[in-house]
Design an enzyme around this catalytic site. Structure first.
Site, PDB file in Angstrom:
ATOM      1  CG  ASN A 136       1.478   7.448  -6.429  1.00 31.46           C
ATOM      2  OD1 ASN A 136       2.661   7.724  -6.277  1.00 31.46           O
ATOM      3  ND2 ASN A 136       1.024   6.214  -6.223  1.00 31.46           N
ATOM      4  CG  ASP A 149       5.818   0.560  -1.137  1.00 32.45           C
ATOM      5  OD1 ASP A 149       4.916   1.330  -0.741  1.00 32.45           O
ATOM      6  OD2 ASP A 149       5.576  -0.555  -1.648  1.00 32.45           O
TER       7      ASP A 149
END
EC number: 2.5.1.-
Length: 264
Positions: free
Chosen positions: A86, A38
């Site tokens: 996503n 991340d």
């Protein structure tokens, strides 16, 4: 605690990376490390760059971390590359992310083969673009006989969907008379997950300061140790991983047993 460890670089400057690796290898090494990579977008934003620049830099970090993980002796490294959620991102960003596996594997496949790394993937491959599928399948095929570290990409992966698909498979077997519902236990569930052939993760790392699982390996992480760091993924280097592993090795893993001691 981990972030304090990462701020000790000045104290560790006289200890070489090679010495630290040797020290980590002399103790219990987690067999399976899972990483939520991340912070690519934030890394780019801090530098006034487009988000895709952060993803491209993050790809270089994948290579660095995979190399040192293999050197240390980690058996499985699972990287959360693209989640089922996503797909909600902007199309331009998605298109770039779908090109990254091909770029990474085309660039480093020969190195992975030389280092005896085996490439695998968990997730629903059917929804991926054809060029992405072909790149991943090429790497899987080219490394299928390697017996070193498994570099496992979680691509178009979502743990809730994985569990639903597992339940559907078990329900179908029960309906067909191939399985009695009374016989369904943890081992049976494990055998119907995408990670059936892998050991459960010993350690989960998430970069960028976020402290959530984001639908990642919810079943498999039941007894994993968690390590969260503020370091953004493109800045997560070999020293960061060594710090995490040293912290992991200092913990007492009990697996629900109050009397348990040490890393098991």
């Amino acid at each position: 605690m981990l972030n304090k460890l990462m701020r000790k670089k000045s104290m560790e400057s006289d200890i070489s990376l090679t010495e630290q690796i040797a020290n980590v290898k002399s103790r219990q090494i987690p067999a399976h490390v899972a990483i939520i990579m991340d912070g690519n977008g934030r890394w780019a934003k801090k530098r006034n760059l487009p988000r895709i620049a952060g993803h491209h830099e993050g790809m270089k970090t994948v290579r660095k971390i995979a190399r040192i993980a293999n050197d240390i002796g980690i058996k499985v490294l699972t990287l959360y590359a693209f989640s089922t959620e996503n797909w909600k991102r902007p199309k331009l960003e998605i298109d770039f992310l779908m090109k990254l596996p091909g770029e990474f594997l085309n660039t480093y496949l020969s190195e992975l083969i030389e280092e005896n790394v085996k490439v695998e993937m968990i997730g629903n491959v059917n929804l991926l673009p054809e060029h992405t599928k072909q790149a991943i399948q090429k790497a899987i095929e080219a490394t299928k006989h390697n017996d070193g570290m498994i570099l496992n990409f979680a691509m178009n992966y979502g743990s809730r969907l994985e569990i639903i698909q597992c339940m559907q498979a078990l329900a179908e077997k029960t309906a067909n008379g191939d399985l009695n519902w009374e016989d369904i236990n943890e081992d049976v569930v494990n055998s119907h997950l995408m990670t059936a052939h892998l050991p459960e993760p010993d350690l989960l790392i998430r970069t960028s300061g976020e402290v959530r699982l984001s639908n990642f390996m919810l079943w498999q992480l039941a007894y994993a140790e968690f390590s969260f760091t503020d370091v953004l993924w493109p800045d997560f280097d070999e020293q960061c991983l060594l710090n995490v592993l040293q912290d992991f090795q200092s913990r007492s893993r009990r697996f629900g047993n109050v009397e348990g001691e040490g890393v098991e």
